[in-house]
Design a protein around this motif. Sequence first.
Motif, PDB file in Angstrom:
ATOM      1  N   LEU A  51       0.910  -1.723   0.121  1.00  0.00           N
ATOM      2  CA  LEU A  51       0.040  -0.181   0.722  1.00  0.00           C
ATOM      3  C   LEU A  51       1.356   1.183  -0.235  1.00  0.00           C
ATOM      4  CD1 LEU A  51      -2.776  -0.932   2.533  1.00  0.00           C
ATOM      5  CD2 LEU A  51      -2.225  -1.635   0.445  1.00  0.00           C
ATOM      6  N   HIS A  52       0.272   2.243  -1.071  1.00  0.00           N
ATOM      7  CA  HIS A  52       1.079   3.163  -0.944  1.00  0.00           C
ATOM      8  C   HIS A  52       1.437   4.056   0.367  1.00  0.00           C
ATOM      9  CE1 HIS A  52       2.568   7.658  -1.769  1.00  0.00           C
ATOM     10  NE2 HIS A  52       2.669   7.049  -3.309  1.00  0.00           N
ATOM     11  N   PRO A  53       2.347   5.053   1.101  1.00  0.00           N
ATOM     12  CA  PRO A  53       2.197   4.804   2.385  1.00  0.00           C
ATOM     13  C   PRO A  53       1.802   6.260   2.458  1.00  0.00           C
ATOM     14  CG  PRO A  53       4.798   4.916   1.587  1.00  0.00           C
ATOM     15  CD  PRO A  53       3.755   4.752   0.616  1.00  0.00           C
ATOM     16  N   ALA A  55      -1.755   6.704   1.719  1.00  0.00           N
ATOM     17  CA  ALA A  55      -3.121   6.281   1.058  1.00  0.00           C
ATOM     18  C   ALA A  55      -3.285   5.463   2.541  1.00  0.00           C
ATOM     19  CB  ALA A  55      -2.674   5.054   0.186  1.00  0.00           C
ATOM     20  N   VAL A  56      -3.237   6.832   3.101  1.00  0.00           N
ATOM     21  CA  VAL A  56      -3.972   7.160   5.101  1.00  0.00           C
ATOM     22  C   VAL A  56      -4.905   5.407   5.315  1.00  0.00           C
ATOM     23  CG1 VAL A  56      -3.611   8.189   6.821  1.00  0.00           C
ATOM     24  CG2 VAL A  56      -1.917   8.742   5.482  1.00  0.00           C
ATOM     25  N   GLU A  57      -5.895   6.487   4.175  1.00  0.00           N
ATOM     26  CA  GLU A  57      -7.085   5.510   5.162  1.00  0.00           C
ATOM     27  C   GLU A  57      -7.352   4.619   4.662  1.00  0.00           C
ATOM     28  OE1 GLU A  57     -11.643   5.492   2.897  1.00  0.00           O
ATOM     29  OE2 GLU A  57     -10.695   7.588   3.126  1.00  0.00           O
ATOM     30  N   ILE A  58      -6.832   3.639   3.814  1.00  0.00           N
ATOM     31  CA  ILE A  58      -6.866   2.606   3.136  1.00  0.00           C
ATOM     32  C   ILE A  58      -5.682   2.054   3.663  1.00  0.00           C
ATOM     33  CG2 ILE A  58      -6.107   0.681   0.635  1.00  0.00           C
ATOM     34  CD1 ILE A  58      -8.055   2.752   0.219  1.00  0.00           C
ATOM     35  N   ARG A  59      -4.827   1.697   4.659  1.00  0.00           N
ATOM     36  CA  ARG A  59      -3.931   1.722   5.226  1.00  0.00           C
ATOM     37  C   ARG A  59      -4.517   0.874   6.363  1.00  0.00           C
ATOM     38  NH1 ARG A  59       1.656   1.197   3.537  1.00  0.00           N
ATOM     39  NH2 ARG A  59       2.489   0.927   5.352  1.00  0.00           N
ATOM     40  N   GLN A  60      -5.113   2.588   7.330  1.00  0.00           N
ATOM     41  CA  GLN A  60      -6.133   2.241   8.897  1.00  0.00           C
ATOM     42  C   GLN A  60      -6.910   1.445   8.101  1.00  0.00           C
ATOM     43  OE1 GLN A  60      -7.152   6.143   8.728  1.00  0.00           O
ATOM     44  NE2 GLN A  60      -5.366   6.752  10.183  1.00  0.00           N
ATOM     45  N   ASP A 125       9.662   4.675  -7.748  1.00  0.00           N
ATOM     46  CA  ASP A 125      10.589   3.867  -7.173  1.00  0.00           C
ATOM     47  C   ASP A 125      10.884   2.500  -7.686  1.00  0.00           C
ATOM     48  OD1 ASP A 125      11.673   6.311  -6.020  1.00  0.00           O
ATOM     49  OD2 ASP A 125      11.406   5.501  -4.176  1.00  0.00           O
ATOM     50  N   GLY A 126       9.986   2.423  -8.841  1.00  0.00           N
ATOM     51  CA  GLY A 126      10.096   0.915  -8.940  1.00  0.00           C
ATOM     52  C   GLY A 126       9.267   0.219  -9.197  1.00  0.00           C
ATOM     53  N   ARG A 127       8.642   0.042  -7.669  1.00  0.00           N
ATOM     54  CA  ARG A 127       7.105  -0.766  -7.341  1.00  0.00           C
ATOM     55  C   ARG A 127       6.227  -0.576  -7.808  1.00  0.00           C
ATOM     56  NH1 ARG A 127       7.325  -2.214  -1.620  1.00  0.00           N
ATOM     57  NH2 ARG A 127       6.411  -3.919  -2.498  1.00  0.00           N
ATOM     58  N   TRP A 128       4.782  -0.938  -7.906  1.00  0.00           N
ATOM     59  CA  TRP A 128       3.598  -0.648  -7.526  1.00  0.00           C
ATOM     60  C   TRP A 128       2.791  -0.797  -6.838  1.00  0.00           C
ATOM     61  CZ3 TRP A 128       2.320   2.331 -12.636  1.00  0.00           C
ATOM     62  CH2 TRP A 128       2.395   1.802 -13.338  1.00  0.00           C
ATOM     63  N   LEU A 129       2.434   0.183  -6.610  1.00  0.00           N
ATOM     64  CA  LEU A 129       1.560   0.317  -5.337  1.00  0.00           C
ATOM     65  C   LEU A 129       0.304   1.182  -4.709  1.00  0.00           C
ATOM     66  CD1 LEU A 129       4.344   2.102  -2.851  1.00  0.00           C
ATOM     67  CD2 LEU A 129       4.022  -0.269  -3.148  1.00  0.00           C
ATOM     68  N   VAL A 130      -0.384   0.344  -4.338  1.00  0.00           N
ATOM     69  CA  VAL A 130      -1.780   0.060  -4.271  1.00  0.00           C
ATOM     70  C   VAL A 130      -2.381   1.693  -3.713  1.00  0.00           C
ATOM     71  CG1 VAL A 130      -4.098  -0.443  -3.537  1.00  0.00           C
ATOM     72  CG2 VAL A 130      -2.652  -1.759  -4.259  1.00  0.00           C
ATOM     73  N   ARG A 131      -2.875   2.433  -4.381  1.00  0.00           N
ATOM     74  CA  ARG A 131      -2.595   4.216  -4.260  1.00  0.00           C
ATOM     75  C   ARG A 131      -4.939   3.463  -3.767  1.00  0.00           C
ATOM     76  NH1 ARG A 131      -2.648   8.424  -8.300  1.00  0.00           N
ATOM     77  NH2 ARG A 131      -4.411   6.960  -8.954  1.00  0.00           N
ATOM     78  N   ASN A 132      -5.743   3.023  -3.945  1.00  0.00           N
ATOM     79  CA  ASN A 132      -7.227   3.095  -3.474  1.00  0.00           C
ATOM     80  C   ASN A 132      -7.412   1.625  -4.096  1.00  0.00           C
ATOM     81  OD1 ASN A 132      -9.348   3.947  -2.541  1.00  0.00           O
ATOM     82  ND2 ASN A 132     -10.169   5.634  -3.797  1.00  0.00           N
ATOM     83  N   TYR A 133      -8.799   1.164  -3.879  1.00  0.00           N
ATOM     84  CA  TYR A 133      -9.401  -0.026  -4.110  1.00  0.00           C
ATOM     85  C   TYR A 133     -10.903   0.427  -3.905  1.00  0.00           C
ATOM     86  CZ  TYR A 133     -10.194  -2.123   0.165  1.00  0.00           C
ATOM     87  OH  TYR A 133     -10.474  -2.289   1.400  1.00  0.00           O
TER      88      TYR A 133
END
Length: 151
Positions: A51-53, A55-60, A125-133
């Motif tokens: 998860l993208h750093p 993307a606070v709501e998604i991480r929580q 930085d070369g990695r695909w991270l989740v921003r939202n879903y």
Amino acid sequence: LLISLGCLLLTAVGVIIEQVVETDREQVSQTLHELAAAVESNDLSAVLAFLHPEAVEIRQRAAAEMPIYTFSEVKVKQNLRVEFPAGTERQARALFNVVVVGRGGGLENIRRVPRFVIVEFVEVDGRWLVRNYEHEDPRAGFRTGALEQDD
């Protein structure tokens, strides 16, 4: 004979290139399958790593909800489609059906839950991270266009 050898050589070079070079679409698909494996393993720290750093709501939400459930299977279905929205840089969107098998959330019986999922990715930085879903009724995956093959 020379033309046949030339065609054979070009075919061999093409196969080698296809095996060595990984497209953005393949990278996003691989990331998605690795994320599904982390969920299936019930590994919250591994899930959070996808998860993208910012993307606070998604991480929580993930940190709060994952401990409530025990997953035994997460299966991304064959209709996976990866899009790269026009006018965006290093962003992708994956649309697919998934079936999640597990228990929890107040229910002790194992349940099979199908969903249609849209995941937004951003490359960092070369990695695909989740921003939202988002997810919705699994029938949404059968709407016109959702199962079209990528070009």
